[in-house]
Motif scaffolding. Structure first.
Motif, PDB file in Angstrom:
ATOM      1  N   THR A 157      25.039  75.281   3.397  1.00 14.57           N
ATOM      2  CA  THR A 157      24.692  75.151   4.815  1.00 14.57           C
ATOM      3  C   THR A 157      25.781  75.741   5.697  1.00 14.57           C
ATOM      4  O   THR A 157      25.493  76.436   6.681  1.00 14.57           O
ATOM      5  N   ILE A 191      29.472  68.268   8.742  1.00 10.14           N
ATOM      6  CA  ILE A 191      28.920  67.787   7.476  1.00 10.14           C
ATOM      7  C   ILE A 191      29.983  67.637   6.389  1.00 10.14           C
ATOM      8  O   ILE A 191      29.659  67.350   5.238  1.00 10.14           O
ATOM      9  N   SER A 235      22.017  69.509  11.371  1.00  8.53           N
ATOM     10  CA  SER A 235      20.917  68.549  11.375  1.00  8.53           C
ATOM     11  C   SER A 235      19.745  69.076  10.544  1.00  8.53           C
ATOM     12  O   SER A 235      19.724  68.896   9.318  1.00  8.53           O
ATOM     13  N   LEU A 236      18.797  69.732  11.163  1.00  7.23           N
ATOM     14  CA  LEU A 236      17.578  70.161  10.480  1.00  7.23           C
ATOM     15  C   LEU A 236      17.862  71.094   9.310  1.00  7.23           C
ATOM     16  O   LEU A 236      17.340  70.893   8.198  1.00  7.23           O
ATOM     17  N   PHE A 239      20.592  71.541   7.574  1.00  2.00           N
ATOM     18  CA  PHE A 239      21.306  70.850   6.496  1.00  2.00           C
ATOM     19  C   PHE A 239      20.367  69.968   5.687  1.00  2.00           C
ATOM     20  O   PHE A 239      20.426  69.944   4.446  1.00  2.00           O
ATOM     21  N   PHE A 240      19.481  69.259   6.377  1.00  2.00           N
ATOM     22  CA  PHE A 240      18.535  68.389   5.670  1.00  2.00           C
ATOM     23  C   PHE A 240      17.589  69.202   4.787  1.00  2.00           C
ATOM     24  O   PHE A 240      17.249  68.796   3.674  1.00  2.00           O
ATOM     25  N   ARG A 288      19.666  70.405   1.752  1.00  2.00           N
ATOM     26  CA  ARG A 288      19.948  69.273   0.882  1.00  2.00           C
ATOM     27  C   ARG A 288      18.703  68.855   0.101  1.00  2.00           C
ATOM     28  O   ARG A 288      18.778  68.491  -1.082  1.00  2.00           O
ATOM     29  N   GLY A 289      17.540  68.929   0.753  1.00  2.00           N
ATOM     30  CA  GLY A 289      16.308  68.570   0.078  1.00  2.00           C
ATOM     31  C   GLY A 289      15.962  69.561  -1.027  1.00  2.00           C
ATOM     32  O   GLY A 289      15.428  69.158  -2.083  1.00  2.00           O
TER      33      GLY A 289
END
Length: 254
Positions: free
Chosen positions: A139, A158, A243-244, A246-247, A250-251
């Motif tokens: 990210t 992060i 935020s978005l 990174f999520f 990560r997913g």
């Protein structure tokens, strides 16, 4: 005589900083006109010279802040700080004709989202190619490809390592230099000759320094329009990166 001159320069650091930057800009534009007939914009040459001077400044002083480590040039640190940077961004935005900006409409917004998304994906792919697999590093480097400001902002949020954040800054810097050098050459082929396309171009490229220098070499009247969306690009990238985006990474990487 030398000691007296050194004392005066050190006491008025900001003034000496302006003098050094002014001399560098004059030399850069002279080189641009003399050796490239204006094809390579003076601001691109100035940035290269600045990086070169910063490298040798840090090398000879053993410091970590480039020319600022030299006492007589410490004013450059203030000149290049956040206060004058933000003032320059605001001053540039005041040169925008709002009616021309409105004409960009939805395409301008789409260019922002597409520009951030494509740059981020490209950065993540390069990070994967060099062996990074954890979500934080991917990210951060991807955000660095968005701009060299978004990268460290995202990394700090992060918990990325300093090495990864340095790589993100390097990625954004390479992008900025490529944009500023390539823009004048590709402008005739993409219709980059009016405020509306400049707004969209700024949203796609995003890097404020690269867009400003590239448009200045193409047509100085287009600079405020490209820089305005480039500023929005940076702000939106700083919001989405930790935020978005990174999520999502990560997913996928989990």
């Amino acid at each position: 005589m030398y000691e007296a001159l050194q004392k005066v320069i050190s006491s008025y650091g900001l003034v000496s900083g302006f003098a050094v930057i002014g001399a560098t800009m004059w030399l850069s534009y002279w080189i641009s006109q003399r050796f490239t007939q204006g094809r390579l914009h003076g601001s691109a040459i100035a940035i290269f010279l600045g990086l070169l001077l910063a490298y040798f400044g840090g090398l000879f002083t053993g410091g970590k802040k480039g020319l600022v480590d030299i006492s007589v040039l410490s004013g450059i640190g203030l000149m290049g700080g956040a206060m004058l940077r933000d003032f320059a961004i605001v001053a540039t935005a005041f040169g925008v004709n709002v009616d021309e900006l409105k004409r960009a409409g939805v395409p301008g917004v789409i260019s922002l989202l597409f520009g951030i998304g494509s740059s981020f994906v490209a950065g993540v792919v390069v990070a994967l190619a060099f062996g990074y697999t954890d979500a934080v590093s991917l990210t951060t480097i991807g955000a660095g490809a968005v701009t060299y400001i978004v990268g460290p902002v995202t990394g700090a949020a992060i918990g990325a390592s300093s090495e990864v954040m340095a790589l993100s800054i390097a990625a954004g810097l390479v992008k900025a230099i490529l944009v500023m050098i390539a823009t004048p050459f590709v402008a005739p082929y993409i219709g980059l000759n009016n405020p509306r396309t400049a707004v969209i171009f700024g949203g796609l490229m995003g890097t404020s320094s690269g867009v400003a220098a590239g448009l200045a070499a193409t047509d100085p009247k287009l600079v405020p329009y490209g820089c305005l969306t480039a500023a929005f690009y940076t702000a939106l990238g700083c919001l989405l990166g930790p935020s978005l985006l990174f999520f999502i990474v990560r997913g996928i990487a989990a």
